[in-house]
Design a protein around this motif. Sequence first.
Motif, PDB file in Angstrom:
ATOM      1  N   PRO A 173      -9.452   2.377  -3.619  1.00 42.06           N
ATOM      2  CA  PRO A 173      -8.684   1.155  -3.949  1.00 42.06           C
ATOM      3  C   PRO A 173      -7.247   1.429  -4.376  1.00 42.06           C
ATOM      4  O   PRO A 173      -6.829   1.078  -5.486  1.00 42.06           O
ATOM      5  CB  PRO A 173      -9.498   0.537  -5.088  1.00 42.06           C
ATOM      6  CG  PRO A 173     -10.087   1.723  -5.784  1.00 42.06           C
ATOM      7  CD  PRO A 173     -10.393   2.734  -4.700  1.00 42.06           C
TER       8      PRO A 173
ATOM      9  N   GLU B  86     -16.758  -6.800   1.230  1.00 42.81           N
ATOM     10  CA  GLU B  86     -17.187  -6.285  -0.061  1.00 42.81           C
ATOM     11  C   GLU B  86     -16.076  -6.386  -1.103  1.00 42.81           C
ATOM     12  O   GLU B  86     -16.351  -6.507  -2.302  1.00 42.81           O
ATOM     13  CB  GLU B  86     -17.625  -4.829   0.081  1.00 42.81           C
ATOM     14  CG  GLU B  86     -18.911  -4.675   0.916  1.00 42.81           C
ATOM     15  CD  GLU B  86     -19.225  -3.219   1.210  1.00 42.81           C
ATOM     16  OE1 GLU B  86     -18.468  -2.334   0.723  1.00 42.81           O
ATOM     17  OE2 GLU B  86     -20.212  -2.946   1.911  1.00 42.81           O
ATOM     18  N   THR B  87     -14.803  -6.362  -0.663  1.00 42.03           N
ATOM     19  CA  THR B  87     -13.698  -6.482  -1.603  1.00 42.03           C
ATOM     20  C   THR B  87     -13.516  -7.912  -2.102  1.00 42.03           C
ATOM     21  O   THR B  87     -12.798  -8.150  -3.074  1.00 42.03           O
ATOM     22  CB  THR B  87     -12.362  -6.024  -0.962  1.00 42.03           C
ATOM     23  OG1 THR B  87     -11.982  -6.959   0.054  1.00 42.03           O
ATOM     24  CG2 THR B  87     -12.485  -4.628  -0.396  1.00 42.03           C
ATOM     25  N   GLN B  88     -14.144  -8.868  -1.445  1.00 40.47           N
ATOM     26  CA  GLN B  88     -13.992 -10.271  -1.805  1.00 40.47           C
ATOM     27  C   GLN B  88     -15.101 -10.762  -2.719  1.00 40.47           C
ATOM     28  O   GLN B  88     -15.146 -11.928  -3.072  1.00 40.47           O
ATOM     29  CB  GLN B  88     -13.949 -11.114  -0.516  1.00 40.47           C
ATOM     30  CG  GLN B  88     -12.766 -10.780   0.374  1.00 40.47           C
ATOM     31  CD  GLN B  88     -12.819 -11.469   1.718  1.00 40.47           C
ATOM     32  OE1 GLN B  88     -13.877 -11.897   2.169  1.00 40.47           O
ATOM     33  NE2 GLN B  88     -11.662 -11.588   2.366  1.00 40.47           N
ATOM     34  N   THR B  89     -16.009  -9.863  -3.079  1.00 35.24           N
ATOM     35  CA  THR B  89     -17.117 -10.254  -3.965  1.00 35.24           C
ATOM     36  C   THR B  89     -16.828  -9.854  -5.396  1.00 35.24           C
ATOM     37  O   THR B  89     -15.992  -9.014  -5.668  1.00 35.24           O
ATOM     38  CB  THR B  89     -18.424  -9.598  -3.492  1.00 35.24           C
ATOM     39  OG1 THR B  89     -18.271  -8.168  -3.506  1.00 35.24           O
ATOM     40  CG2 THR B  89     -18.780 -10.065  -2.105  1.00 35.24           C
TER      41      THR B  89
ATOM     42  N   ARG C 102     -12.243   2.774   1.365  1.00 34.96           N
ATOM     43  CA  ARG C 102     -12.873   2.381   0.096  1.00 34.96           C
ATOM     44  C   ARG C 102     -12.072   2.814  -1.129  1.00 34.96           C
ATOM     45  O   ARG C 102     -12.335   2.344  -2.233  1.00 34.96           O
ATOM     46  CB  ARG C 102     -14.286   2.975   0.017  1.00 34.96           C
ATOM     47  CG  ARG C 102     -15.219   2.425   1.095  1.00 34.96           C
ATOM     48  CD  ARG C 102     -16.654   2.850   0.880  1.00 34.96           C
ATOM     49  NE  ARG C 102     -17.552   2.312   1.878  1.00 34.96           N
ATOM     50  CZ  ARG C 102     -18.047   1.069   1.882  1.00 34.96           C
ATOM     51  NH1 ARG C 102     -17.716   0.234   0.912  1.00 34.96           N
ATOM     52  NH2 ARG C 102     -18.864   0.664   2.824  1.00 34.96           N
TER      53      ARG C 102
ATOM     54  N   TYR D 273       0.839  -1.199   0.000  1.00 33.06           N
ATOM     55  CA  TYR D 273       0.000   0.000   0.000  1.00 33.06           C
ATOM     56  C   TYR D 273       0.871   1.245   0.000  1.00 33.06           C
ATOM     57  O   TYR D 273       0.651   2.184  -0.774  1.00 33.06           O
ATOM     58  CB  TYR D 273      -0.906  -0.029   1.226  1.00 33.06           C
ATOM     59  CG  TYR D 273      -1.897   1.110   1.324  1.00 33.06           C
ATOM     60  CD1 TYR D 273      -3.187   0.985   0.807  1.00 33.06           C
ATOM     61  CD2 TYR D 273      -1.568   2.301   1.968  1.00 33.06           C
ATOM     62  CE1 TYR D 273      -4.109   2.024   0.920  1.00 33.06           C
ATOM     63  CE2 TYR D 273      -2.470   3.334   2.081  1.00 33.06           C
ATOM     64  CZ  TYR D 273      -3.740   3.199   1.557  1.00 33.06           C
ATOM     65  OH  TYR D 273      -4.648   4.233   1.676  1.00 33.06           O
TER      66      TYR D 273
ATOM     67  N   MET E  65      -5.560  -3.541  -1.487  1.00 34.42           N
ATOM     68  CA  MET E  65      -6.496  -2.928  -0.537  1.00 34.42           C
ATOM     69  C   MET E  65      -7.051  -3.961   0.429  1.00 34.42           C
ATOM     70  O   MET E  65      -7.253  -3.672   1.617  1.00 34.42           O
ATOM     71  CB  MET E  65      -7.633  -2.250  -1.310  1.00 34.42           C
ATOM     72  CG  MET E  65      -8.357  -1.213  -0.495  1.00 34.42           C
ATOM     73  SD  MET E  65      -7.250   0.131  -0.028  1.00 34.42           S
ATOM     74  CE  MET E  65      -8.020   0.638   1.518  1.00 34.42           C
ATOM     75  N   ARG E  66      -7.266  -5.161  -0.055  1.00 33.11           N
ATOM     76  CA  ARG E  66      -7.767  -6.223   0.827  1.00 33.11           C
ATOM     77  C   ARG E  66      -6.746  -6.527   1.920  1.00 33.11           C
ATOM     78  O   ARG E  66      -7.085  -6.629   3.105  1.00 33.11           O
ATOM     79  CB  ARG E  66      -8.053  -7.476   0.007  1.00 33.11           C
ATOM     80  CG  ARG E  66      -8.681  -8.631   0.796  1.00 33.11           C
ATOM     81  CD  ARG E  66      -8.890  -9.826  -0.109  1.00 33.11           C
ATOM     82  NE  ARG E  66      -9.660  -9.461  -1.288  1.00 33.11           N
ATOM     83  CZ  ARG E  66      -9.736 -10.187  -2.387  1.00 33.11           C
ATOM     84  NH1 ARG E  66      -9.056 -11.319  -2.481  1.00 33.11           N
ATOM     85  NH2 ARG E  66     -10.477  -9.800  -3.409  1.00 33.11           N
TER      86      ARG E  66
ATOM     87  N   GLY F 269      -4.976  -1.277  -6.106  1.00 32.72           N
ATOM     88  CA  GLY F 269      -5.800  -2.361  -6.626  1.00 32.72           C
ATOM     89  C   GLY F 269      -6.507  -3.143  -5.535  1.00 32.72           C
ATOM     90  O   GLY F 269      -6.241  -2.971  -4.338  1.00 32.72           O
ATOM     91  N   LYS F 270      -7.413  -4.009  -5.934  1.00 32.84           N
ATOM     92  CA  LYS F 270      -8.255  -4.725  -4.988  1.00 32.84           C
ATOM     93  C   LYS F 270      -7.470  -5.608  -4.041  1.00 32.84           C
ATOM     94  O   LYS F 270      -7.732  -5.637  -2.834  1.00 32.84           O
ATOM     95  CB  LYS F 270      -9.288  -5.572  -5.758  1.00 32.84           C
ATOM     96  CG  LYS F 270     -10.242  -6.341  -4.841  1.00 32.84           C
ATOM     97  CD  LYS F 270     -11.308  -7.096  -5.634  1.00 32.84           C
ATOM     98  CE  LYS F 270     -12.325  -6.125  -6.206  1.00 32.84           C
ATOM     99  NZ  LYS F 270     -13.472  -6.862  -6.814  1.00 32.84           N
ATOM    100  N   MET F 271      -6.472  -6.348  -4.545  1.00 35.97           N
ATOM    101  CA  MET F 271      -5.722  -7.253  -3.686  1.00 35.97           C
ATOM    102  C   MET F 271      -4.911  -6.488  -2.643  1.00 35.97           C
ATOM    103  O   MET F 271      -4.882  -6.859  -1.463  1.00 35.97           O
ATOM    104  CB  MET F 271      -4.778  -8.125  -4.526  1.00 35.97           C
ATOM    105  CG  MET F 271      -3.966  -9.119  -3.695  1.00 35.97           C
ATOM    106  SD  MET F 271      -5.007 -10.289  -2.779  1.00 35.97           S
ATOM    107  CE  MET F 271      -5.654 -11.264  -4.167  1.00 35.97           C
TER     108      MET F 271
END
Length: 279
Positions: free
Chosen positions: A175, A276-279, A173, A123, A182-183, A178-180
């Motif tokens: 990102p 929500e990031t895992q959907t 929220r 990050y 941020m997760r 990217g999504k990974m």
Amino acid sequence: MSDWDAGLEDDEAGAVMRTVARQLKLWREAAGMTQAEFGSAIGYGEELVSSVERGRRIPRPEYLDAADQVLGAEGKIAAMKGDVAEARYPKKVRDLKKLEAEAVELCAYNNSVIHGLLQTEEYARAIFNARRPAFAEEEVEQQVTARLARQEILGPVTGRRVFSFVQCESTLRRPIGGKMVMRQQLERVLEVAQLRNVDLQVLPLDREENSGTDGSFRLLKLNDGTTIAFSEAPLSSRVMTSPKETTVLDIRYGVIRAQALSPRESLAFIEKVLGETQT
């Protein structure tokens, strides 16, 4: 450290490196070795050894380890690795790191990104890579390394130090990376939030009242009762020590905490955003 150049930006760092260089030279001479002999023994060229001893090049950790072993220093040379690493951090990072180490309470409100003490390596790197004008690659690595080094104060040995973070929902929220990335960042925030000396709260975007719209800031409360405030802005961060100014931000932080979710509610909120990031 991705290179050997001693491009040190301030006198304090330069003084540290001159001391290290002097010690290396004294140890080598005491062992009766020429620069060429010493370089051959540790696996480096004579020119590099000369540059290190003149303070023109910064010795890498593996250089100091090899020197310690060859010169029989029994850890005395290797112990300088920490000083060398500190000297390579930007001065403002070193100053902040020292103040954070002295603080008994750290309070921070962030409405743009996750606070630096909570950031994962990926990050943090994404943040520095996004800066414009762009940082050079070695600058990015230097900044990331320095930021991660500050996180040492969150370790279990600092249980008497109290941390309070308030993160605007937008930071959870956005990102970045990217999504990974941020997760993993949200998982890191949840991990830190469960430390016994950490209170972490979320200020939701649906709040009608938000006293933090002027921007991110932090408060460092020192053992002698002094409070130091940092107000963050593009290109610079303003440091405040006047009680007239720090009291205003202290009051503002209290109001922001009251407007935010409780620490327990905040944990549930972050878990929801993570889901929500895992959907």
